[in-house]
Design an enzyme around this catalytic site. Structure first.
Site, PDB file in Angstrom:
ATOM      1  CB  CYS A   1      -0.975  -0.024   1.177  1.00 60.24           C
ATOM      2  SG  CYS A   1      -2.360   1.135   0.971  1.00 60.24           S
TER       3      CYS A   1
ATOM      4  CG  HIS B   1      -3.533  -3.589   3.351  1.00 58.80           C
ATOM      5  ND1 HIS B   1      -2.567  -3.039   4.161  1.00 58.80           N
ATOM      6  CD2 HIS B   1      -4.142  -2.550   2.730  1.00 58.80           C
ATOM      7  CE1 HIS B   1      -2.604  -1.720   4.054  1.00 58.80           C
ATOM      8  NE2 HIS B   1      -3.549  -1.389   3.188  1.00 58.80           N
TER       9      HIS B   1
ATOM     10  CD  GLU C   1      -1.019  -5.812   5.749  1.00 56.98           C
ATOM     11  OE1 GLU C   1      -1.029  -4.598   6.006  1.00 56.98           O
ATOM     12  OE2 GLU C   1      -0.808  -6.267   4.597  1.00 56.98           O
TER      13      GLU C   1
END
Length: 537
Positions: free
Chosen positions: A82, A177, A179
């Site tokens: 990002c 993202h 994660e």
């Protein structure tokens, strides 16, 4: 430590911790540091790879939110996520602009170019044969011109450059993202980066960590005495077990019972540490002191501050006795204060020199005691995430039920009793909560074969300071209400209320109303986070 290491530079994202958790889950050691660490720090850290986190900021607004030059001079692979993609773009010669179409939430990304990072990683294929990824987006800017040497790696209809790569230099960046759990293949992507592209060995294993940690404690402490504030929670319990393995009777634990613990918790803590581990434990019953100070107080923050303040006072008094043991002329007495500080505490207490990186809140597990007591600080868990602390506890021989029980707030039942805290309310809530947990453990879900306690991330009862009319037998009752709360989550940043079986809820309600005199109504909380929080206060 002789581990391959990944360096994560934090630009202020609220989910940077999740990057580190995913890397650690791949058994690769990593650390999070502010984005503005020095070039010398990066060289001395000697990472095998670097990950640049997201941020709330825009590259064209925050010109000081840049990666240090040593990131690009280190010769190791770099992954931008990002904002990390944006700063990689502008620092290496590309362009970033505000987007006319912001993306927040679910998106499907098309992979391009068969890069090493995404090759073979996909959720489904389109009829045209394009590999697609189900991801989570959160951005209002976009890359409008690739840096020299980069090629397109991923796109969406509204974000033509959703991923880019310069494979000659090992630079990769994604707009989404990986994660967060909403990105289905996120873990596979991060494992691909750290294990294959960076070439890290998967050697971060708790079984091996125990002996290293024990040796490190012995080297730090030598023959000196250590005291530890034992709350009965996972972190302090694992810290106590680890330190006790290292130095035995040189450790004394102080267990402060503030009268707001779960049912029989004080007894269980003493049986475990004094009975099974044969550790020295000073048990202080300070319930009258705590409940006296809480009388008439309804504000949640005020209650938290009072409980924290009283804990500090009680612990200081007990610690002073131990510190002074042996007399002034003696070499005896405690020299060290041990705490169950874990890595998220360290991260959240940090922050960059620019003040742009995340500083969520300051942590000090026992309220600044090292300064007031004049003791050296021992924090053997400060490199570990909660999941790793649990793994370590099992390796140390602590019971699985103790290590993997649901989180319990530091102020205990004080923030699960809405309004004023009274001993009567605490006693009612303790018994209702115990029934709820007992039935969750006893009820097995046939589809998974697991208990509903295992299938929920956190579950508890809340005491409501209101009365309602009821009928028991042939008589009218006017008694208190409790609410049951159970949630499911992977990271506690967001959570869904658990869809418990009606039969389970019916049994819990029946037992509480019949067995806990003073409660005649049970409700179930069906709020998710957000907009609600997990705890009520």
């Amino acid at each position: 430590m002789q581990h391959d290491k990944i360096l994560i530079l934090d630009f202020g994202s609220q989910v940077t911790q999740l990057i580190a958790r995913r890397v650690r889950e791949a058994h690769v050691y990593c650390e999070i540091h502010p984005n503005d660490v020095s070039d010398a720090f990066i060289r001395e850290f000697k990472p095998k790879g670097i990950i640049l986190s997201g941020s709330h900021a825009s590259t064209y607004e925050e010109h000081d939110l840049r990666a240090p030059q040593a990131v690009w001079d280190s010769g190791v692979p770099v992954l931008g996520i990002c904002y990390g993609m944006f700063t990689m773009t502008v620092q290496l010669g590309g362009e970033v602009e505000a987007s006319t179409h912001r993306e927040f939430g679910y998106a499907e990304v098309r992979a391009h170019g068969h890069t090493r990072l995404l090759d073979g990683i996909e959720d489904h294929r389109t009829p045209e044969g394009h590999g697609m990824l189900k991801v989570w987006m959160s951005h209002g800017d976009k890359v409008t011109a690739l840096p020299p040497g980069f090629k397109l790696m991923a796109s969406t209809p509204s974000c033509p450059i959703a991923g880019m790569a310069d494979e000659a230099r090992g630079y990769y960046a994604v707009q989404f993202h990986p994660e967060v759990t909403h990105t289905v293949q996120g873990r596979a992507l991060l494992e691909r980066f750290v294990l294959q592209i960076c070439g890290c060995g998967a050697d971060w294993v708790m079984r091996d960590h125990v002996e290293k940690a024990v040796q490190r404690i012995r080297e730090q402490v030598g023959s000196e005495e250590v005291i530890l504030g034992l709350s009965g929670g996972v972190d302090s319990s694992v810290a106590a077990a680890l330190i006790h393995r290292a130095i035995g009777d040189q450790l004394t634990c102080v267990f402060v019972d503030h009268g707001l613990l779960r049912l029989d918790e004080g007894k269980a803590v003493m049986e475990m540490f004094a009975g099974r581990l044969h550790a020295k434990v000073v048990h202080v019953d300070a319930s009258a002191q705590f409940l006296g100070q809480l009388a008439g107080i309804s504000d949640p923050e005020a209650k938290r501050k009072i409980i924290g303040r009283e804990f500090v006072e009680v612990f200081q008094a007990e610690a002073a006795k131990l510190k002074d043991a042996g007399g002034a002329a003696s070499s005896g007495g405690a020299k060290w204060l041990a705490q169950g500080t874990i890595y998220p505490d360290v991260i959240e207490s940090g922050g960059a020199k620019t003040k742009k990186a995340t500083t969520i809140k300051s942590h000090h597990n026992v309220g600044g005691l090292p300064e007031t007591l004049g003791l050296k600080l021992l924090e053997p868990l400060r490199d570990l995430f909660k999941d790793e602390v649990r793994e370590l506890g099992v390796e140390l021989g602590l019971p699985h039920d103790m290590v993997y029980r649901h989180p319990f707030p530091g102020p205990g039942l004080g923030v699960r009793i809405l309004g004023e805290v009274k001993r009567e309310f605490a006693d009612l809530l303790r018994r209702a909560d115990a029934i709820f947990i007992e039935e969750l453990r006893a009820t097995i879900d046939p589809a998974s074969g697991k208990s509903w306690y295992e299938l929920t991330s956190q579950a508890f009862a809340v005491f409501l300071p209101v009365k309602s009319v009821g009928v028991m037998g042939d008589g009218r009752t006017y008694d208190y209400v409790v609410a049951l709360r159970a949630v499911q989550t992977s990271d506690f940043m967001t959570a869904d209320w658990a869809e418990l079986p009606f039969g389970l809820l019916k049994k819990v309600s029946s037992r509480i109303i019949n067995e806990v005199r003073g409660i005649n109504r049970v409700t179930y909380d069906v709020s998710s986070k957000p907009p609600a929080t997990i705890e009520w206060e």
